[in-house]
Design an enzyme around this catalytic site. Structure first.
Site, PDB file in Angstrom:
ATOM      1  N   LEU A   1       1.154  -1.694  -0.406  1.00  0.00           N
ATOM      2  CA  LEU A   1       0.059   0.306   0.180  1.00  0.00           C
ATOM      3  C   LEU A   1       0.885   1.289   0.443  1.00  0.00           C
ATOM      4  O   LEU A   1       2.237   1.287   0.727  1.00  0.00           O
ATOM      5  CB  LEU A   1      -1.202  -0.094   1.043  1.00  0.00           C
ATOM      6  CG  LEU A   1      -2.262  -1.592   1.875  1.00  0.00           C
ATOM      7  CD1 LEU A   1      -2.929  -0.843   2.497  1.00  0.00           C
ATOM      8  CD2 LEU A   1      -2.634  -1.082   0.065  1.00  0.00           C
ATOM      9  N   ASP A   2       0.835   2.156  -0.973  1.00  0.00           N
ATOM     10  CA  ASP A   2       1.703   3.975  -1.299  1.00  0.00           C
ATOM     11  C   ASP A   2       1.205   4.256   1.088  1.00  0.00           C
ATOM     12  O   ASP A   2       0.900   3.704   1.353  1.00  0.00           O
ATOM     13  CB  ASP A   2       0.413   4.522  -1.257  1.00  0.00           C
ATOM     14  CG  ASP A   2       0.086   4.680  -2.995  1.00  0.00           C
ATOM     15  OD1 ASP A   2       1.041   3.588  -3.344  1.00  0.00           O
ATOM     16  OD2 ASP A   2      -0.218   4.728  -3.365  1.00  0.00           O
ATOM     17  N   ARG A   3       2.545   4.829   1.033  1.00  0.00           N
ATOM     18  CA  ARG A   3       1.932   5.469   2.346  1.00  0.00           C
ATOM     19  C   ARG A   3       1.610   6.023   2.625  1.00  0.00           C
ATOM     20  O   ARG A   3       0.854   5.521   4.276  1.00  0.00           O
ATOM     21  CB  ARG A   3       3.597   6.809   2.458  1.00  0.00           C
ATOM     22  CG  ARG A   3       4.034   7.423   3.663  1.00  0.00           C
ATOM     23  CD  ARG A   3       4.754   8.724   3.352  1.00  0.00           C
ATOM     24  NE  ARG A   3       6.006   7.854   2.940  1.00  0.00           N
ATOM     25  CZ  ARG A   3       7.268   8.241   3.410  1.00  0.00           C
ATOM     26  NH1 ARG A   3       7.278   8.731   4.853  1.00  0.00           N
ATOM     27  NH2 ARG A   3       8.396   8.295   2.879  1.00  0.00           N
TER      28      ARG A   3
ATOM     29  N   THR B   1      -2.142   5.332   2.417  1.00  0.00           N
ATOM     30  CA  THR B   1      -2.610   4.462   1.696  1.00  0.00           C
ATOM     31  C   THR B   1      -3.067   3.393   3.790  1.00  0.00           C
ATOM     32  O   THR B   1      -1.758   3.032   4.016  1.00  0.00           O
ATOM     33  CB  THR B   1      -3.056   3.600   1.392  1.00  0.00           C
ATOM     34  OG1 THR B   1      -2.808   4.658  -0.204  1.00  0.00           O
ATOM     35  CG2 THR B   1      -4.244   3.313   0.813  1.00  0.00           C
TER      36      THR B   1
ATOM     37  N   ARG C   1      -6.474   5.654  -7.503  1.00  0.00           N
ATOM     38  CA  ARG C   1      -6.267   7.489  -6.725  1.00  0.00           C
ATOM     39  C   ARG C   1      -6.472   7.948  -8.601  1.00  0.00           C
ATOM     40  O   ARG C   1      -7.022   8.550  -9.401  1.00  0.00           O
ATOM     41  CB  ARG C   1      -4.618   7.473  -6.389  1.00  0.00           C
ATOM     42  CG  ARG C   1      -4.594   7.574  -5.261  1.00  0.00           C
ATOM     43  CD  ARG C   1      -3.178   6.930  -4.994  1.00  0.00           C
ATOM     44  NE  ARG C   1      -2.955   8.667  -4.421  1.00  0.00           N
ATOM     45  CZ  ARG C   1      -1.349   9.018  -4.386  1.00  0.00           C
ATOM     46  NH1 ARG C   1      -0.741   7.743  -3.800  1.00  0.00           N
ATOM     47  NH2 ARG C   1      -0.974  10.196  -4.289  1.00  0.00           N
TER      48      ARG C   1
END
Length: 286
Positions: A122-124, A126, A223
């Site tokens: 997961l993105d930072r 998220t 996104r």
């Protein structure tokens, strides 16, 4: 946070190269300690590393990894083979080019006191569920589950505007050429198929709480897709230059569904809605 890059012109010790380039020993030791020095894209930890002619060296200076402390409360599922963790917002799933501590993978390996296998990220900014394997022998089966899209991931997000109907977004995603930092968008050269199912949960005056289910796994897929249809995620300044709010990214992986790689029984893991979502929704209803 400067990243210094060199190609070594002759055999030389790392500490001597650093001295020539004006990097003092204190900064060099700090960069080594947090994993901020790479030689030929491999992280090194020893100050007496000997470099060879042609080696490619990158040194990150003045890097401060996020200050997180692992909590067992993050663990939402664990058995003999798997562990699933609810990642807080702001922590990376794995190390970056400039540090290899205080990320989720680092903490999980510490907690298990040994091996952990990472299969998705997961993105930072998220938050939400991340699955790790505890034994190497199940990696093949778990990798197959992801490859065959047999692990269903459900996200919740709050987007700008009123999205009032369920929608399938089927737009290929690719890297924007020469973007720095790297950025993805729909219908780029060398784009790959990307499909996201989105449906409204609650429509408010200016925003919509939605569920998003990606059927493919492209970088920044949710996104990009939501921004491309005119409903960018609240707090996403990277894909919405018109974002004026001070909210953090409103994206959370809320639920995972899959058949267990060993027992073959169905596993469904779901988290509560994060407090940042509850606070925003409450504010919007006042």
């Amino acid at each position: 946070m400067p990243i210094l890059k060199y190609t070594v012109s002759k055999n030389i010790d790392l500490i001597k190269l650093a001295n020539i380039k004006g990097i003092d020993s204190q900064n060099l030791k700090k960069s080594l300690a947090i994993g901020g020095i790479l030689v030929n894209n491999k992280r090194i930890k020893k100050i007496d590393t000997k470099l060879k002619k042609g080696d490619r060296v990158s040194i990150c200076l003045d890097e401060n990894p996020p200050e997180f402390e692992f909590s067992k409360d993050w663990i939402v599922y664990e058995d003999e083979y798997l562990i699933i963790v609810n990642k807080p917002q702001g922590i990376t799933t794995q190390g970056t080019m400039c540090y290899d501590i205080n990320h989720l993978y680092y903490f999980v390996k510490q907690y298990l006191n040994g091996y952990a296998g990472l299969h998705h990220r997961l993105d930072r900014d998220t938050s939400g569920l991340v699955l790790f394997t505890k034994k190497k022998e199940v990696n093949k089966e778990v990798a197959k589950l992801f490859k065959n899209r047999e692990i269903k991931k459900y996200y919740i997000t709050i987007v700008h505007g009123r999205l009032e109907r369920k929608k399938e977004i089927n737009q290929p995603i690719g890297l924007i050429p020469e973007s720095n930092p790297k950025k993805w968008w729909v219908n780029m050269p060398e784009s790959k198929q990307a499909i996201t199912i989105v449906k409204p949960i609650e429509v408010l005056k200016n925003f919509t709480l939605i569920e998003a289910m990606p059927l493919t796994g492209r970088t920044h897929q949710i996104r990009v897709h939501l921004s491309s249809i005119g409903h960018p995620i609240l707090g996403d300044k990277f894909y919405n230059q018109e974002e004026k709010s001070n909210y953090s990214l409103m994206l959370h992986c809320k639920k995972l569904e899959f058949n267990h790689p060993v027992t073959k029984k169905k596993v469904t893991i779901e988290t509560d809605m994060p407090e940042r979502f509850k606070d925003l929704l409450k504010k919007e209803k006042e």
